[in-house]
Design a protein around this motif. Structure first.
Motif, PDB file in Angstrom:
ATOM      1  N   THR A  76      34.411  46.468  51.996  1.00  0.00           N
ATOM      2  CA  THR A  76      33.742  45.186  52.318  1.00  0.00           C
ATOM      3  C   THR A  76      33.409  45.236  53.849  1.00  0.00           C
ATOM      4  OG1 THR A  76      35.013  43.853  50.857  1.00  0.00           O
ATOM      5  CG2 THR A  76      33.571  42.717  52.395  1.00  0.00           C
ATOM      6  N   HIS A  88      34.267  51.901  43.406  1.00  0.00           N
ATOM      7  CA  HIS A  88      35.135  52.476  42.234  1.00  0.00           C
ATOM      8  C   HIS A  88      34.981  53.807  42.002  1.00  0.00           C
ATOM      9  CE1 HIS A  88      34.586  48.351  39.902  1.00  0.00           C
ATOM     10  NE2 HIS A  88      35.224  48.305  41.043  1.00  0.00           N
ATOM     11  N   LYS A 101      42.326  50.180  42.872  1.00  0.00           N
ATOM     12  CA  LYS A 101      41.312  51.265  42.730  1.00  0.00           C
ATOM     13  C   LYS A 101      42.117  52.546  42.285  1.00  0.00           C
ATOM     14  CE  LYS A 101      38.660  48.065  44.572  1.00  0.00           C
ATOM     15  NZ  LYS A 101      37.680  47.210  43.982  1.00  0.00           N
TER      16      LYS A 101
HETATM   17  C1  PLP Z   1      37.227  46.375  44.924  1.00  0.00           C
HETATM   18  C2  PLP Z   1      35.751  46.119  45.014  1.00  0.00           C
HETATM   19  C3  PLP Z   1      35.089  45.995  46.222  1.00  0.00           C
HETATM   20  C4  PLP Z   1      35.761  45.662  47.578  1.00  0.00           C
HETATM   21  O1  PLP Z   1      36.669  46.553  48.025  1.00  0.00           O
HETATM   22  P1  PLP Z   1      37.761  46.396  49.201  1.00  0.00           P
HETATM   23  O2  PLP Z   1      38.084  47.333  49.789  1.00  0.00           O
HETATM   24  O3  PLP Z   1      38.795  45.426  48.545  1.00  0.00           O
HETATM   25  O4  PLP Z   1      36.690  45.539  50.120  1.00  0.00           O
HETATM   26  C5  PLP Z   1      33.782  45.808  46.258  1.00  0.00           C
HETATM   27  N1  PLP Z   1      32.797  46.208  45.324  1.00  0.00           N
HETATM   28  C6  PLP Z   1      33.465  46.313  44.003  1.00  0.00           C
HETATM   29  C7  PLP Z   1      32.793  46.521  42.723  1.00  0.00           C
HETATM   30  C8  PLP Z   1      34.773  46.300  43.948  1.00  0.00           C
HETATM   31  O5  PLP Z   1      35.663  46.462  42.590  1.00  0.00           O
END
Ligand code: PLP
Length: 435
Positions: free
Chosen positions: A98, A197, A223
């Motif tokens: 993010t 992902h 993840k």
């Molecule tokens: C997990 C996720 C994020 C955010 O990732 P963070 O590292 O927690 O900020 C963004 N987009 C998707 C599709 C996600 O699944």
């Protein structure tokens, strides 16, 4: 023994140094970390801990503390590992994906009223920043098979106000990037890949995250790989921006230049139209170490996930009501972050809501985690009308409410995989029999 000194001043072994706080860790602290990473209880566990502690005390007597705990050689090491793996030179290790997205949005000088096209189905983090500053989210409908952003609908939704397109590689399955990049170049729009992902996914011979103008990967604990729970790698293909990206991570600090009688300078980060001010998304050395270790295992993890997906496909392909995870091809290599399973409601004799209840009842956890973002209350509170938006995303409505679910692909024994396949086949057979 010379003490490690504070990074800012690097005073070395003077009479009165600025000591690094990292030296304060001791044997007990380390034992707590070991207890955290390797948990247990009972006599056997406590005996093993006591034996380790004795050895750690010996190690303590002959070792020096790390000194640096933030943005040091381990963070750099993780970035180098990521660069080598992705084939880029811009990897910047940030607190989470993010935060990486925010750097890209700020580079775009996104302002209230500017439009950002995101897929209707993703995680809220994709659009958190534009929503927070009053930019206008425009939801692109999704492809019925991959549930990724549909480039044809993106083309329909571009306006003179569109500043960014944000393809999300859901489940680690690459978005069809060529038409997206073509549209973006034609209309002078920036592309930010949400590659949360997709660390290791490939599109036409290129790693995902090296195609758009910006990308960010997530190493959150859910993840494929993680840097002790949180972390992200941000990348860019904007010429000359990679060094600015590092400064954008840490308050714009610039050690290569000093103002008068000071140790460093701070400058704004050049954006597409005007400079912007950086904030702080710094990561720790421990996270850097964790990420390097996991990047080294990434290919093996993807291969295991792929095997599990292949097994499920081989079991499920026979029933025409089941639409299996696409395994990719020469051009498309997914990371198998999730197993996307769809059903054909007509052939199944019911929709996915019934199917999910049956799976839950058999103890198979399935997560409809990624849903229509415009259905959240926060979107409504920011002035969006869900029902109006839904009319512009018919495929999203159909697949989310009637057709798809996600299943886990990792950390499962062969027994568990077999059980899952059996449960899916039984559930669908029950539905087809009208039960
Ligand atoms: C997990 C996720 C994020 C955010 O990732 P963070 O590292 O927690 O900020 C963004 N987009 C998707 C599709 C996600 O699944």
């Amino acid at each position: 023994m010379a003490k490690a000194t504070d990074f800012r001043y690097n005073t070395g072994a003077t009479r009165v140094p600025w000591a690094a706080v990292g030296e304060n860790y001791n044997v007990n602290d380390l034992m707590e970390i070991i207890r955290f990473l390797m948990q247990g209880e009972g006599k056997e566990y406590e005996d093993a801990i006591a034996a380790v502690k004795e050895q750690v005390a010996k190690l303590d007597a002959v070792s020096t503390p790390p000194g640096k705990l933030s943005l040091g050689s381990k963070v750099e090491g993780a970035e180098e590992a990521s660069n080598a793996y992705l084939g880029t030179d811009s990897s910047t290790f940030v607190t989470n994906a993010t935060a990486g997205f925010e750097i890209a949005y700020k580079y775009a000088n996104l302002k209230p009223g500017d439009e950002v096209i995101v897929p209707a189905i993703t995680f809220i983090a994709t659009m958190a920043y534009p929503l927070s500053i009053g930019a206008k989210l425009v939801f692109a409908d999704v492809d019925p098979v991959t549930i990724n952003m549909d480039p044809a609908d993106v083309a329909r939704k571009i306006t003179p106000k569109t500043k960014m397109i944000v393809p999300v590689h859901i489940g680690g399955y690459p978005v069809d990037m060529d038409p997206i990049m073509e549209l973006a170049r034609k209309h002078n729009i920036l592309v930010l890949e949400d590659a949360a992902h997709a660390f290791g996914a490939m599109y036409k011979g290129k790693k995902i995250g090296t195609i758009g103008d910006f990308a960010a990967f997530s190493f959150h604990e859910v993840k494929n790989i993680t840097s002790f729970g949180e972390g992200g790698i941000a990348t860019t293909t904007v010429p000359g921006f990679k060094d600015h990206m590092k400064r954008a991570r840490f308050v714009g600090m610039d050690f290569s230049h000093k103002i008068k009688d000071w140790l460093y300078d701070v400058s704004a980060i050049p954006g597409k139209e005007e400079p912007f001010v950086a904030v702080n998304y710094s990561t720790t050395e421990i996270q850097g170490l964790g990420l390097s270790l996991q990047i080294a295992r990434n290919e093996e993890i993807i291969a295991q996930r792929r095997q599990a997906a292949e097994y499920l496909n081989s079991r499920l392909a026979g029933n025409p009501a089941l639409i299996c995870q696409d395994l990719g091809n020469e051009d498309i290599k997914p990371t198998f972050h999730l197993y996307l399973l769809q059903i054909d409601p007509e052939k199944a004799g019911g929709d996915v809501q019934t199917f999910k209840k049956k799976l839950e009842a058999k103890g198979v956890t399935n997560i409809p985690h990624f849903g229509p973002l415009y259905r959240f209350r926060v979107t409504e509170q920011m002035g969006y009308n869900a029902d109006e938006i839904a009319k512009t995303c018919p495929v999203c409505e159909e697949v989310f409410y009637k057709r798809f679910t996600h299943l886990p692909l990792y950390g499962l024994s062969q027994d568990q995989l077999e059980y899952m396949a059996d449960a899916i086949l039984e559930s669908i057979a029950e539905m087809q029999a009208g039960k």
